[in-house]
Scaffold this motif. Structure first.
Motif, PDB file in Angstrom:
ATOM      1  N   UNK A  92       0.833  -1.211   0.000  1.00  0.00           N
ATOM      2  CA  UNK A  92       0.000   0.000   0.000  1.00  0.00           C
ATOM      3  C   UNK A  92       0.869   1.263   0.000  1.00  0.00           C
ATOM      4  N   UNK A  93       1.973   1.229   0.745  1.00  0.00           N
ATOM      5  CA  UNK A  93       2.875   2.380   0.755  1.00  0.00           C
ATOM      6  C   UNK A  93       3.442   2.612  -0.642  1.00  0.00           C
ATOM      7  N   UNK A  94       3.887   1.531  -1.282  1.00  0.00           N
ATOM      8  CA  UNK A  94       4.421   1.621  -2.639  1.00  0.00           C
ATOM      9  C   UNK A  94       3.370   2.167  -3.598  1.00  0.00           C
ATOM     10  N   UNK A  95       2.129   1.661  -3.462  1.00  0.00           N
ATOM     11  CA  UNK A  95       1.047   2.102  -4.344  1.00  0.00           C
ATOM     12  C   UNK A  95       0.779   3.589  -4.174  1.00  0.00           C
ATOM     13  N   UNK A  96       0.799   4.080  -2.925  1.00  0.00           N
ATOM     14  CA  UNK A  96       0.541   5.497  -2.704  1.00  0.00           C
ATOM     15  C   UNK A  96       1.592   6.359  -3.392  1.00  0.00           C
ATOM     16  N   UNK A  97       2.869   6.048  -3.194  1.00  0.00           N
ATOM     17  CA  UNK A  97       3.926   6.901  -3.723  1.00  0.00           C
ATOM     18  C   UNK A  97       4.097   6.790  -5.238  1.00  0.00           C
ATOM     19  N   UNK A  98       3.458   5.812  -5.854  1.00  0.00           N
ATOM     20  CA  UNK A  98       3.506   5.705  -7.313  1.00  0.00           C
ATOM     21  C   UNK A  98       2.193   6.121  -7.961  1.00  0.00           C
ATOM     22  N   UNK A 108       8.903   7.328   1.882  1.00  0.00           N
ATOM     23  CA  UNK A 108       9.444   6.349   2.827  1.00  0.00           C
ATOM     24  C   UNK A 108       9.038   4.950   2.395  1.00  0.00           C
ATOM     25  N   UNK A 109       9.720   3.981   2.949  1.00  0.00           N
ATOM     26  CA  UNK A 109       9.402   2.582   2.734  1.00  0.00           C
ATOM     27  C   UNK A 109       9.743   1.818   3.999  1.00  0.00           C
ATOM     28  N   UNK A 110       9.213   0.608   4.120  1.00  0.00           N
ATOM     29  CA  UNK A 110       9.557  -0.283   5.224  1.00  0.00           C
ATOM     30  C   UNK A 110      10.277  -1.475   4.607  1.00  0.00           C
ATOM     31  N   UNK A 111      11.590  -1.505   4.672  1.00  0.00           N
ATOM     32  CA  UNK A 111      12.343  -2.579   4.009  1.00  0.00           C
ATOM     33  C   UNK A 111      11.952  -3.950   4.558  1.00  0.00           C
ATOM     34  N   UNK A 112      12.066  -4.957   3.728  1.00  0.00           N
ATOM     35  CA  UNK A 112      11.784  -6.324   4.157  1.00  0.00           C
ATOM     36  C   UNK A 112      12.761  -6.722   5.260  1.00  0.00           C
ATOM     37  N   UNK A 113      12.254  -7.467   6.234  1.00  0.00           N
ATOM     38  CA  UNK A 113      13.077  -7.871   7.361  1.00  0.00           C
ATOM     39  C   UNK A 113      13.133  -6.852   8.472  1.00  0.00           C
ATOM     40  N   UNK A 114      12.419  -5.735   8.314  1.00  0.00           N
ATOM     41  CA  UNK A 114      12.413  -4.684   9.334  1.00  0.00           C
ATOM     42  C   UNK A 114      11.033  -4.067   9.389  1.00  0.00           C
ATOM     43  N   UNK A 115      10.734  -3.413  10.498  1.00  0.00           N
ATOM     44  CA  UNK A 115       9.466  -2.691  10.634  1.00  0.00           C
ATOM     45  C   UNK A 115       9.723  -1.208  10.879  1.00  0.00           C
ATOM     46  N   UNK A 116      10.936  -0.753  10.565  1.00  0.00           N
ATOM     47  CA  UNK A 116      11.316   0.639  10.744  1.00  0.00           C
ATOM     48  C   UNK A 116      11.173   1.386   9.417  1.00  0.00           C
ATOM     49  N   UNK A 117      10.330   2.416   9.343  1.00  0.00           N
ATOM     50  CA  UNK A 117      10.231   3.209   8.106  1.00  0.00           C
ATOM     51  C   UNK A 117      11.555   3.911   7.809  1.00  0.00           C
ATOM     52  N   UNK A 118      11.946   3.891   6.556  1.00  0.00           N
ATOM     53  CA  UNK A 118      13.155   4.570   6.092  1.00  0.00           C
ATOM     54  C   UNK A 118      12.721   5.719   5.187  1.00  0.00           C
ATOM     55  N   UNK A 119      13.137   6.931   5.526  1.00  0.00           N
ATOM     56  CA  UNK A 119      12.719   8.132   4.805  1.00  0.00           C
ATOM     57  C   UNK A 119      13.831   8.604   3.877  1.00  0.00           C
TER      58      UNK A 119
END
Length: 460
Positions: A92-98, A108-119
């Motif tokens: 959903x995050x990817x869909x919003x930003x595209x 921002x995104x939440x990389x796989x293997x983590x739950x920390x948003x990266x800006x």
């Protein structure tokens, strides 16, 4: 992963609180998140933990407890609810930003293997190929050549007597047609005014316009936040008041009663709480209040209706917001309780039993009792109209001792006659910020009317 180009990882950073709040506001209101309350809660929680609280790591179990109501001892290897929802959240995050957020400078995104948003800051899109402008097409060039046409020859004017003009059949027909068009235009304009009045009912009468103009006609639809009755039921089960802090960190879902209980009784209490919080529920009276307010403005701006559970507190800073219900059912009202002149005092079962008045003066009593006898009852509604925290808009609270009293408060504020009474009390046509205590009398469940018991004008 985001498909739009973003800067390399070394340029990642943590946004300021205001940057994050405004971006979050747009993301959770977007189409990909609009109908997914759980994913909104997931995003709000992990984002706030990182930006507002500086979290460097968010364990899966912590998210399961805080967002999904899992017990503290639950086994993440047996329950993958966080991992499954994280996969969908990333999509959903990817869909919003595209799509809707394709122009967002901060992504921002939440990389796989983590739950920390990266800006990161989005890279500017590559410039469009330049178009050769040395020889623009003649088709789009203004004609600057001097005209070679001769001026038109003078046309002789024949003066016709007025009576002769009116007797000419074509001229008479045109005259009749023009009169008909003028009448039709007048009817159309009158209908248009009527249509506009139905679209903008708050503008139809002076007192309504004076008060509701503080919320409508400002280019941003006011938000109506409906109470969460599940929160109210939980307090009835636990026999204690729950706080906004417990609501925000989701600990209210696993709260315990202060009463001494057997192991079986406490287990049943937790089962009841779990069953309650699986559903969003609201009061019929609260919805009627929201409907009355919504009917005041049915144009393009209208209103936005939100449950307390899906509301995010950062929105209050720049929006016009209307909170329906007391802090027992709408925990966001707690944000204002330290400034209220009137307070509901609760009985042992957590239901209101008294209204306490701060610094009573004149004919005011220090407290007012709620009463209920067969066929008749007395209830109270507190109405608070104050500026929002940034003074960029307003907040309105309609908090009744019960749902029917809240509904009566909504009736009071959408009535031209009642608003005129307030104007007379305040001795001015415009409405200052104020607090108001209404006494609601009812007979056989039907409200008989509301009476202004006390008021305060909020200064500064």
């Amino acid at each position: 992963m985001l498909t739009s180009p973003i800067n390399p990882p070394e340029t990642s950073f943590r946004p300021s609180r205001s940057e994050w709040e405004r971006l979050l506001h747009r993301v959770v209101d977007s189409t990909p998140f609009r109908r997914s309350m759980r994913l909104r809660e997931f995003l709000i929680y992990v984002g706030n933990e990182v930006v507002l609280h500086g979290a460097e790591d968010l364990p899966e179990q912590q998210i399961g407890i805080a967002v999904f109501g899992r017990p503290p001892s639950y086994d993440t290897s047996q329950d993958n609810i966080v991992r499954v929802n994280a996969m969908e959240l990333r999509k959903r995050i990817d869909l919003y930003f595209t799509s809707e957020g394709v122009e967002e400078p901060l992504v921002f995104e939440i990389p796989r293997g983590s739950y920390i948003p990266v800006f990161r800051i989005r890279q500017a899109n590559p410039p469009e190929p330049s178009v050769d402008q040395t020889a623009p097409s003649e088709e789009f060039l203004p004609d600057s050549r001097p005209s070679t046409l001769e001026p038109p020859a003078a046309v002789p004017v024949t003066v016709v007597p007025r009576l002769q003009v009116l007797r000419h059949p074509l001229t008479l027909s045109l005259l009749i047609l023009s009169v008909c068009l003028a009448i039709w235009a007048g009817i159309g304009e009158r209908r248009n005014h009527q249509a506009q009045a139905s679209l903008h009912k708050w503008q139809s009468q002076p007192a309504l316009r004076a008060f509701w103009g503080n919320f409508f006609g400002r280019g941003l639809a006011p938000e109506i936040v409906i109470a969460d009755n599940s929160f109210l039921f939980a307090q009835d089960i636990l026999h204690r008041k729950l706080s906004l802090a417990e609501y925000l960190d989701y600990s209210y879902r696993s709260a315990q009663s202060p009463d001494p209980l057997s192991i079986d009784a406490r287990s049943q209490q937790q089962k009841d709480l779990t069953a309650i919080f699986k559903h969003s529920s609201g009061s019929v009276g609260d919805f009627r209040v929201a409907r009355r307010i919504t009917e005041l403005e049915t144009g393009d701006e209208g209103t936005r209706l939100l449950f307390a559970r899906e509301y995010a507190g950062h929105r209050l800073r720049w929006n016009n917001t209307i909170f329906v219900g007391s802090s027992r059912s709408n925990p966001w009202v707690e944000l204002y309780e330290d400034r209220l002149a009137y307070h509901f005092k609760e009985a042992q079962d957590s239901s209101p039993s008294l209204v306490i008045v701060d610094n009573p003066h004149g004919n005011e009593q220090p407290q007012y009792e709620l009463s209920s006898i067969p066929g008749a009852r007395t209830a109270y509604c507190i109405i608070v109209f104050v500026p929002n925290p940034t003074n960029t808009g307003n907040a309105l609270i309609l908090a009744g001792s019960d749902s029917q009293a809240t509904e009566a408060g909504g009736d009071f504020l959408t009535s031209e006659d009642n608003l005129e009474k307030l104007q007379a009390i305040f001795r001015q046509k415009t409405f200052p910020h104020f607090q108001l205590l209404l006494r609601i009398s009812s007979f056989n469940g039907t409200p008989l009317g509301s009476e202004i018991i006390s008021y305060r004008i909020v200064k500064g």
